[in-house]
Scaffold this motif. Structure first.
Motif, short mmCIF file in Angstrom:
data_model
loop_
_atom_site.label_atom_id
_atom_site.label_comp_id
_atom_site.label_asym_id
_atom_site.label_seq_id
_atom_site.Cartn_x
_atom_site.Cartn_y
_atom_site.Cartn_z
N ILE A 1 89.67 -102.19 -79.92
CA ILE A 1 90.78 -103.04 -80.33
C ILE A 1 91.81 -102.29 -81.16
O ILE A 1 93.02 -102.44 -80.98
N GLN B 1 81.99 -114.41 -80.42
CA GLN B 1 83.29 -115.07 -80.29
C GLN B 1 83.44 -115.70 -78.92
O GLN B 1 83.02 -115.14 -77.91
N LYS C 1 88.49 -106.35 -74.78
CA LYS C 1 87.11 -106.67 -75.15
C LYS C 1 86.23 -106.74 -73.91
O LYS C 1 85.07 -106.30 -73.94
N TYR C 2 86.77 -107.32 -72.84
CA TYR C 2 86.00 -107.44 -71.61
C TYR C 2 85.62 -106.07 -71.05
O TYR C 2 84.49 -105.85 -70.61
N GLU D 1 85.85 -118.30 -84.50
CA GLU D 1 85.09 -117.70 -83.41
C GLU D 1 84.62 -118.72 -82.38
O GLU D 1 84.23 -118.37 -81.26
N ASP E 1 80.04 -111.00 -78.54
CA ASP E 1 79.95 -110.60 -79.95
C ASP E 1 80.15 -111.80 -80.87
O ASP E 1 80.80 -111.70 -81.92
N VAL F 1 85.36 -116.50 -75.70
CA VAL F 1 86.40 -115.81 -74.93
C VAL F 1 86.43 -116.37 -73.51
O VAL F 1 85.51 -117.05 -73.07
N GLU G 1 94.26 -108.34 -75.55
CA GLU G 1 93.09 -108.04 -76.38
C GLU G 1 91.81 -108.59 -75.76
O GLU G 1 90.76 -107.94 -75.79
N GLY H 1 84.89 -103.59 -75.15
CA GLY H 1 84.25 -104.11 -76.34
C GLY H 1 85.15 -104.05 -77.57
O GLY H 1 86.29 -103.56 -77.52
N GLN H 2 84.63 -104.53 -78.67
CA GLN H 2 85.39 -104.65 -79.92
C GLN H 2 85.88 -103.30 -80.44
O GLN H 2 86.92 -103.22 -81.10
N LYS H 3 85.17 -102.23 -80.14
CA LYS H 3 85.49 -100.91 -80.71
C LYS H 3 86.85 -100.39 -80.27
O LYS H 3 87.43 -99.50 -80.93
#
Length: 449
Positions: free
Chosen positions: A387, A131, A379-380, A63, A129, A133, A375, A383-385
């Motif tokens: 992916i 990580q 996320k930008y 991360e 989150d 990026v 990916e 968000g992670q949801k």
């Protein structure tokens, strides 16, 4: 459907016209001169930063980011793909041997552009989150101050690379494997999707480990195969270079009218395929360079230059030489069929299989890298949801790509590549002072003294 692709082709004729070519080359020329030919005067440092620690034990990507070499390997995984094999063949078929010269030119000046991309990626990276990026969406939003343009870029790259771009990769590899081994296109698509799914679902650690392992091996084996053909035809090498230079400025005279292309077409296809191959200015590779663990942004800029050198000035050049010295550029073949036929002649009894296997690994590595770049922008935006849904769509696109005509897929790729280039180049030019200041700061430091 035919009417739709006709519209796409027309839009490309506008999008990839003189203004876009001038903007792409102009950006590279601007950075090359403003950075005082950094890709030439710092070439020793480029090699030192790239290969100095390559034999040391590499830390695991997590991360907090990845090592500088892992970031380069991930970038090269994206750069060295079908653009080096099918793309070069497409450029020569459509733009004549002179297209190679314009690929070189875009690569040389593109080294200045990609240096700037890496610096901005490093300068404006963020933590989301937990990580690390980064990428154009972040330096467009936080550096240029334009959330709307950042969102436009993010949507464009998701479609251009994650969806359409990966269709290009699977299309070319399925054509090649079908011609060599008779494996049905759809079967290749499913196999590729399964392998990609197993890797990308392991996260950044598995993606980085795959890239740093497979990229040096696949590039080395391919270059070795090219060298075998070149040494068997040494007498044709100098005439091939002469033909490339002549065709760049006078295609009809150089080819005797067999190809029948214009200088404009040679420039258009050479620069467009050069961009698709080395990705300088496209805004893709900054996603990996942004999260490299380095002491100064310029250090990763030097490493990024090596990606263009390996991609365009080495791998693309070798591919072009094989196509020209075997004479297959006059056969009317297009894309991977042209490259495959060239190697079939150059490596009798084995060349067709060599290209099919090489292309599989080239395409596989590119699909995984492009997935990763997309990916970051998912996320930008969401968000992670989001992916998991993105992963499913990418895998479906890989399979669908094997069922579409190659010319149509390339036209779609050119269209969306162009759309993502525009906001990225606007940001690069708008933030050029940051890049120049970063290099000046580095050169005044004692980091490498």
């Amino acid at each position: 459907m035919e009417g739709l692709f006709g519209v796409v082709e027309y839009l490309n004729s506008l999008l990839w016209g003189p203004p876009m070519l001038a903007l792409l080359l102009g950006t590279g020329i601007w950075f090359t001169f403003r950075l005082r030919f950094v890709q030439v005067r710092k070439i020793k440092l480029v090699f030192k930063k790239t290969f100095g620690d390559v034999f040391k034990k590499s830390e695991k990507a997590d991360e907090h980011g990845m090592s500088s070499f892992q970031a380069l390997a991930t970038a090269i995984a994206a750069q060295v793909g079908t653009g080096n094999l099918a793309g070069v063949g497409t450029a020569i078929a459509a733009g004549g041997p002179g297209a190679v010269f314009w690929m070189w030119l875009s690569g040389f000046f593109g080294a200045g552009t990609i240096f700037a991309e890496a610096i901005l990626g490093q300068t404006y990276n963020q933590r989301v989150d937990g990580q690390k990026v980064g990428g154009p969406a972040y330096y467009i939003k936080h550096g240029l101050g334009s959330p709307a343009l950042a969102a436009f870029f993010a949507v464009s790259i998701i479609i251009a690379l994650g969806f359409i771009g990966n269709m290009v990769q699977s299309n070319s590899v399925s054509d090649s494997m079908n011609a060599a081994f008779g494996i049905p296109h759809i079967v290749l698509g499913i196999i590729t999707a399964i392998v990609v799914g197993a890797i990308v679902m392991g996260g950044i650690s598995r993606i980085a480990s795959f890239a740093v392992t497979i990229v040096p091996i696949m590039a080395g084996v391919y270059i070795l195969g090219c060298l075998v053909i070149i040494f068997r035809n040494l007498g044709e090498v100098i005439p091939a270079f002469q033909l490339i230079i002549q065709s760049a400025f006078n295609p009809m005279a150089a080819t005797g009218g067999v190809v029948g292309v214009t200088v404009k077409e040679a420039m258009r296809y050479g620069i467009a395929r050069g961009l698709f191959s080395n990705e300088a200015g496209m805004g893709s590779t900054p996603h990996s360079h942004a999260i490299a663990k380095v002491a100064h942004p310029s250090q990763q800029g030097f490493v990024a230059i090596m990606g263009v050198i390996i991609d365009t000035l080495v791998v693309c050049t070798f591919t072009a030489l094989i196509i020209i010295i075997t004479g297959t550029y006059e056969t009317g073949l297009v894309g991977i069929q042209l490259t495959q036929q060239s190697f079939a002649i150059g490596l009798v009894g084995f060349g067709e299989y060599f290209i099919a296997i090489s292309l599989f690994f080239f395409a596989l590595s590119t699909i995984i890298a492009w997935y990763y770049f997309g990916e970051g922008n998912i996320k930008y935006l969401f968000g992670q949801k989001a992916i998991r849904a993105y992963q499913v769509i990418v895998l479906v696109c890989i399979v669908l790509g094997t069922l579409i005509e190659v010319e149509d897929v390339w036209e779609l790729a050119d269209l969306f590549n162009g759309l993502m280039v525009i906001p990225n180049l606007i940001a690069l030019l708008g933030l050029s002072a940051i890049v120049i200041k970063s290099l000046e700061n580095y050169e005044s430091s004692d980091l490498d003294k």
